[in-house]
Design a protein around this motif. Sequence first.
Motif, PDB file in Angstrom:
ATOM      1  N   ASN A 322      71.457  25.265 -12.275  1.00 44.02           N
ATOM      2  CA  ASN A 322      72.770  25.242 -11.333  1.00 44.02           C
ATOM      3  C   ASN A 322      73.108  26.899 -10.853  1.00 44.02           C
ATOM      4  O   ASN A 322      73.532  26.826  -9.646  1.00 44.02           O
ATOM      5  CB  ASN A 322      73.792  24.854 -12.167  1.00 44.02           C
ATOM      6  N   ARG A 394      73.637  20.648  -2.463  1.00 46.36           N
ATOM      7  CA  ARG A 394      74.695  20.140  -2.785  1.00 46.36           C
ATOM      8  C   ARG A 394      74.612  19.371  -3.896  1.00 46.36           C
ATOM      9  O   ARG A 394      75.554  18.967  -4.758  1.00 46.36           O
ATOM     10  CB  ARG A 394      75.434  19.310  -1.626  1.00 46.36           C
ATOM     11  N   ILE A 395      73.469  18.348  -3.845  1.00 47.00           N
ATOM     12  CA  ILE A 395      73.217  17.649  -5.063  1.00 47.00           C
ATOM     13  C   ILE A 395      73.216  18.327  -6.435  1.00 47.00           C
ATOM     14  O   ILE A 395      73.492  17.920  -7.479  1.00 47.00           O
ATOM     15  CB  ILE A 395      71.927  16.664  -4.715  1.00 47.00           C
ATOM     16  N   ASP A 398      76.310  19.476  -7.776  1.00 49.44           N
ATOM     17  CA  ASP A 398      77.336  18.215  -8.078  1.00 49.44           C
ATOM     18  C   ASP A 398      78.443  18.267  -6.951  1.00 49.44           C
ATOM     19  O   ASP A 398      79.559  17.834  -7.455  1.00 49.44           O
ATOM     20  CB  ASP A 398      77.925  18.222  -9.236  1.00 49.44           C
ATOM     21  N   ASP A 399      78.079  18.596  -5.851  1.00 55.19           N
ATOM     22  CA  ASP A 399      79.082  18.604  -4.505  1.00 55.19           C
ATOM     23  C   ASP A 399      79.528  17.017  -4.267  1.00 55.19           C
ATOM     24  O   ASP A 399      78.561  16.403  -4.152  1.00 55.19           O
ATOM     25  CB  ASP A 399      78.555  19.249  -3.241  1.00 55.19           C
ATOM     26  N   GLU A 400      80.750  16.843  -4.394  1.00 58.97           N
ATOM     27  CA  GLU A 400      81.131  15.386  -3.899  1.00 58.97           C
ATOM     28  C   GLU A 400      80.718  14.873  -2.718  1.00 58.97           C
ATOM     29  O   GLU A 400      80.883  13.619  -2.470  1.00 58.97           O
ATOM     30  CB  GLU A 400      82.663  15.291  -4.233  1.00 58.97           C
ATOM     31  N   GLY A 402      77.793  15.146  -1.466  1.00 59.60           N
ATOM     32  CA  GLY A 402      76.612  14.519  -1.520  1.00 59.60           C
ATOM     33  C   GLY A 402      75.522  14.794  -0.005  1.00 59.60           C
ATOM     34  O   GLY A 402      75.661  15.712   0.397  1.00 59.60           O
ATOM     35  N   ALA A 469      74.217   9.468  -2.813  1.00 57.75           N
ATOM     36  CA  ALA A 469      75.565  10.039  -2.964  1.00 57.75           C
ATOM     37  C   ALA A 469      76.083  10.682  -1.840  1.00 57.75           C
ATOM     38  O   ALA A 469      75.383  10.949  -0.805  1.00 57.75           O
ATOM     39  CB  ALA A 469      75.080  11.484  -3.785  1.00 57.75           C
ATOM     40  N   SER A 508      64.794  14.965 -15.039  1.00 62.04           N
ATOM     41  CA  SER A 508      65.647  15.339 -15.672  1.00 62.04           C
ATOM     42  C   SER A 508      65.037  16.704 -16.631  1.00 62.04           C
ATOM     43  O   SER A 508      63.933  16.652 -16.644  1.00 62.04           O
ATOM     44  CB  SER A 508      66.569  14.437 -16.367  1.00 62.04           C
TER      45      SER A 508
END
Length: 645
Positions: A322, A394-395, A398-400, A402, A469, A508
């Motif tokens: 991140n 952005r993904i 966790d940018d809303e 998307g 997203a 992940s």
Amino acid sequence: MGHSRKQKYVSWGVGRGSVPLHSKHRHPYRKKHFAALAAVGLVVAGLCVQVGMITGTAVDTGVVAGVSTSAPPQHVVQSPYGYALHIDPQRYDVVDEPQHAQTIIRGLEGARGPQAAARLRIMSGGYRVQEQDVSLHPVAQRVDDVAGRRAERVTYRVSHALLSVPSYAVAWRMQSPGVDITIAAEGLLSPAVPEPLMKALEGLRLPATAEGQVAGERTDGRTAMLSDMVSPSVVRIYHIVCGQLYLGQTLVGGDQLCDASTGSGFFVNDSGHIATNGHVVVSDARDIFADMLSTNPVLLADFLNANGIRSGAIDDTLAAPNLLASAVALVYDAPDELVRMENMRQAIFVALGSEPLLLPRDADLSAVLDLQDTEQLKRAQLEGYDYSAQDMVRIALDDERGFVSSDVALLKIDATNTPALPLSVRQAPQGADVTLVGFPTDAENDLVSAKVIAPSVTRGTINSVRLAAGANGTLYQSDADASRGSSGGPAVLNDGRVFGLLTYRFASDEPADAAKSYIRDIADLIALAKRNDVPISPAGSTQQLWRSGLAAYGGQHYKDALAVFRQVKQQYPAHRLANGYIESSTAAIGAGKDVPRYAVAVYYGSLAVCAAIFVAILVMIGRHYTRHRLWRSHTLGRAVLRVVH
């Protein structure tokens, strides 16, 4: 002699309605009639055998798990997916659903009480459920013999979000050339399969397959493999960017920095337009610089310092995805004068066949930019794209917002008669089988020759259909494995239609979690094509020829197939598989294996003629017997007259 000749014929009746009688009518039947009937019957039987051998209608008579075959049933469900179901409609309720590529059998004999919900479902491809909010949990797996075939049997515990009591399902999947079906016993209260379900499968018939088939051969021939149908339309893409990269006033990477990437694509019309992902063919100074940050700590330190961030955070940034994503985000927010590329040159090349673009590992890549077109290698122009490199940043953060783009692009090469793949106009369903075709980078390694390339084919299932997203388009999640270089390749359903482009791979941080592939819906590409006035062909003329050639080859019409394959090669010389099929067809013809197309028509015509002769002989026998009865009446009448007189 004259007297006997006059007595040979008599007339029964008066005038035009009289029936001539012959001395041969003294007997009710004639031996030569039955001899002719027997001869025609033998000819018909021989023709039927020949037609069966040519058309390949003979099927296995295997049974499920040792259950014996019963008397011939009355109803046949013939599926285009490689099976036929012979079943008695008085005992079972059979519903054929071709739109869902499945057959459902209900009303099973003895399925009462606890078994009232039990049913059989035969479907194309892998096992999938139709209900919503249902999850499958494998509890047992083994190998069974189904209809004379090896089948993978999996027992599932079926859970529903609203019900506390689970049910069970048992699925058998059979995969072989020409056959990919699953038989599922559903609605079970225990893992045991009830006898009525097994009994209903006595009528399952599967086509015979050749044993010991060598990979790459088409000895079965009746169904061309999906990969051979699709792969000639899939190309490898090379994108090369060179120039001087600057961070502020500092030159990064030397006097000439070159960045090369590869991906996959496929033809969408016969005019040379190619579909691929945006990230395969779109790159600028920021994209190149962002890629370098994750592998170059010194460059990362310089960049962070230029943005007023203390150097002590560098190690933390490299170790945390991140934080690194935040640093990359700064690249795209930086002013143009901070991160830029001067004297930028770039080129996109497309490898059409088996000849790769050999990129020098240590030499200057800029020399490749001046390569000229060949039969196998073409320079491509970027016709249009919908792509933003910031989407993945952005993904990661966790940018809303998307995704703001669909990551699709269109290229154009100077070529005609390119083999275009047909595109699907419907959304692919969850549980459908998917075939991915592309050129993964890790497949080109020291174990294989670098002088020849070949696409990799991966099979899997659509595990989920999700909204991307940011509500930008549809993504299909699949368990089909994919890696870098496969991006932009087609995702194909069993009917050969493209429903999406392989675009993303998500892994992940948890080692136990399997990596997942994500496929962009083909609707995004179609929308881009409309905005750029790029025509989408249902299927190019070369591809139609290719498919007809594969069909002829599968039917063992090797001479016809050879002519078609040669035409394909003439129209599109870079075709990857045409030469192999030309050689294989020529060898089959030399071995006397060719079955002319007219042979079946001749046999069917002969059958029709024999049937007509058979009917004519029966009519002759009937007419002869009728005249025999008239002869007897005439003879008895004369005898009575002699007695009276």
